[in-house]
Design an enzyme around this catalytic site. Structure first.
Site, PDB file in Angstrom:
ATOM      1  N   SER A 285       0.817  -1.205   0.000  1.00 15.62           N
ATOM      2  CA  SER A 285       0.000   0.000   0.000  1.00 15.62           C
ATOM      3  C   SER A 285       0.856   1.263   0.000  1.00 15.62           C
ATOM      4  O   SER A 285       1.586   1.514  -0.952  1.00 15.62           O
ATOM      5  CB  SER A 285      -0.939  -0.050   1.218  1.00 15.62           C
ATOM      6  OG  SER A 285      -1.949   0.905   1.146  1.00 15.62           O
ATOM      7  N   ASP A 296      10.937   5.831  -9.288  1.00 18.90           N
ATOM      8  CA  ASP A 296      10.667   6.423 -10.601  1.00 18.90           C
ATOM      9  C   ASP A 296      11.413   7.731 -10.813  1.00 18.90           C
ATOM     10  O   ASP A 296      11.884   8.028 -11.918  1.00 18.90           O
ATOM     11  CB  ASP A 296       9.166   6.671 -10.774  1.00 18.90           C
ATOM     12  CG  ASP A 296       8.419   5.447 -11.295  1.00 18.90           C
ATOM     13  OD1 ASP A 296       9.052   4.382 -11.418  1.00 18.90           O
ATOM     14  OD2 ASP A 296       7.213   5.561 -11.580  1.00 18.90           O
ATOM     15  N   LYS A 310      -0.243  -4.216  -3.408  1.00 21.28           N
ATOM     16  CA  LYS A 310      -1.542  -3.673  -3.009  1.00 21.28           C
ATOM     17  C   LYS A 310      -1.669  -2.300  -3.663  1.00 21.28           C
ATOM     18  O   LYS A 310      -1.349  -1.281  -3.078  1.00 21.28           O
ATOM     19  CB  LYS A 310      -1.613  -3.592  -1.482  1.00 21.28           C
ATOM     20  CG  LYS A 310      -3.025  -3.545  -0.913  1.00 21.28           C
ATOM     21  CD  LYS A 310      -3.622  -2.174  -1.049  1.00 21.28           C
ATOM     22  CE  LYS A 310      -4.960  -2.101  -0.347  1.00 21.28           C
ATOM     23  NZ  LYS A 310      -5.564  -0.759  -0.458  1.00 21.28           N
TER      24      LYS A 310
END
Length: 479
Positions: A285, A296, A310
């Site tokens: 999560s 990224d 998740k």
């Protein structure tokens, strides 16, 4: 607004009563079903990310509707269950505030939580719990002892412990206790370590404090540990991300219609230092939100294992009887539109094993010399106790330690050679195969443990020092 378990403030969308439903559902249909079922069906049809239709849910009970979605995160909480869910999300419980462990002598105090009744009363690490309210405590079950100690705030409990050769009894008043979500430690060479156990409402504020303290000590590298972190509030993750990204997208969210509603990072104050994130298969999560974003943007390297996967967002809807329906309303993607749900975050360096992951991160920061010291209940890394072990045990006068951890200490590659049934460890000088033998290599629950004295015979860059019950392992990567 995104909500639990990826949001900061719980938004409860109180649903309208029967009169408001008349415009969308015939009165005759409502008469045949209870209001709760009608409200749940309407909420799922209008909000669930799958785009489930009204026809697909007709003539089904609440249990059947939720089960048919095959979504483990869409749940109907009773008022009591929701209270427990909220406490879990806030890392809050009622008790005396100590962490307990188990060894061959029984259940012992591992640590006390700062500000807790246990700390105030004077309970200490390594105290063995022998009785609770005068009744003997189990010496084989942590859960049995915990169930006797926890209770309603304001009530009292007597805890008898064995400290050395003396029995001491403490009378404590149970309180609501918030377990710390953020821990930090300082290694040499300006290496800071921060562990976030969950993304609770206050974890971002605590992270700010811990980070500032590390910066005052001359922070040059940061190891951010989100292993076994199940997630929490999205806003908390976003506030922490601001320390690493000035402006950008934290996640892209897509609802049932595929509409992208990016969650922005604005006005951040990025750290200009290398960052290493420790993540594992239980990082989920909000842990994946933060790890994926920093990966990224190229500001952090992820070390560990593929994360849980998740990648969905839930919202809470309060029903008239005070029960709460938690519904998956969106799926999220990383800033570079990478899918997370049922996929997870792929680490930059795949490393299995708790100790091996930390050691790899320390090596990445430039710390090549590492000493791991083992005492009865604690393991330290270069003198720092991080609250978790290495994987070790003593048997028949031999000390065994995790093969993965030992290999990581010297910067070697470890593989399982299935045809030969050996653990192969390779460094710059070659490969040594450890066969399964009682005095050399033992496999326990699929994990391999090597006799440390045998290991240092083959890899002299690792030294083992025995001091009574205590053992220290010193190693230099690559030498």
């Amino acid at each position: 607004m995104k909500l639990s378990p990826l949001n900061k403030k719980a938004v409860k969308a109180t649903l309208a009563l029967a009169s408001a439903l008349a415009v969308v559902m015939p009165v005759s249909a409502m008469a045949q079903e209870d209001l709760q079922t009608v409200l749940v069906r309407k909420t799922l049809v209008e909000n669930h990310v799958s785009g489930v239709s009204l026809e697909a849910l007709e003539n089904q009970s609440i249990e059947q509707m939720i089960a048919g979605l095959k979504d483990p995160y869409t749940v109907l909480f009773t008022p009591q269950d929701y209270g427990q869910f909220s406490n879990t999300l806030e890392n809050s419980f009622e008790g005396i505030g100590c962490v307990i462990g188990l060894d061959d002598q029984g259940v012992y105090v591992s640590k006390t939580i700062p500000g807790s009744p246990a700390e105030a009363a004077g309970l200490l690490p390594d105290d063995y719990i022998r009785a609770v309210d005068g009744a003997p405590a189990s010496t084989t079950s942590i859960d049995a002892v915990r169930s006797k100690i926890i209770g309603v705030a304001g009530t009292q409990v007597k805890v008898t412990v064995l400290r050395g050769d003396k029995e001491l009894t403490f009378e404590l008043t149970r309180h609501a206790v918030n377990s710390p979500e953020v821990y930090s430690k300082s290694f040499t060479n300006g290496v800071g370590y921060v562990q976030i156990t969950d993304f609770s409402d206050e974890a971002d504020e605590e992270f700010d404090k811990q980070l500032s303290a590390l910066q005052e000590k001359g922070l040059k590298y940061l190891i951010l540990d989100v292993r076994d972190n199940p997630g929490g509030y999205l806003e908390t993750a976003r506030n922490i991300a601001k320390h690493f990204v000035k402006d950008g997208v934290l996640i892209h969210t897509q609802n049932r219609d595929g509409v992208d509603d990016p969650v922005a990072i604005e006005g951040g104050n990025p750290l200009a230092i290398p960052v290493y994130i420790l993540a594992n298969e239980n990082s989920a999560s909000a842990s994946e939100v933060l790890s994926g974003a920093l990966q990224d943007y190229g500001v952090a390297k992820v070390i560990g294992m593929q994360t849980f996967g998740k990648g969905s967002v839930q919202q809470l809807f309060e029903l008239p009887d005070q029960s709460v329906l938690k519904v998956t309303v969106e799926e999220y993607l990383t800033p570079k539109m990478r899918k997370v749900n049922k996929v997870g975050i792929t680490p930059d360096l795949k490393v299995d094993g708790v100790a091996a992951q930390l050691i790899t991160a320390l090596h990445e920061t430039g710390i090549s010399d590492i000493q791991v010291s083992f005492s009865k209940h604690n393991v330290t890394y270069n003198g720092i106790d991080l609250g978790y072990g290495f994987g070790s045990f003593s048997e028949k006068d031999h000390f065994y330690a995790s093969a993965r951890g030992l290999a990581a200490l010297i910067g070697a590659k470890i593989t399982w050679n299935d045809p030969n049934r050996t653990v192969d460890i390779t460094d710059s000088k070659g490969t040594h195969a450890f066969a399964i033998e009682s005095d050399k290599l033992i496999i326990v629950n699929g994990m391999s443990y090597v006799n440390v004295d045998v290991f240092d015979d083959y890899f002299p860059q690792l030294k083992v020092i025995h001091q009574g019950e205590n053992v220290s392992i010193q190693a230099t990567k690559g030498n």
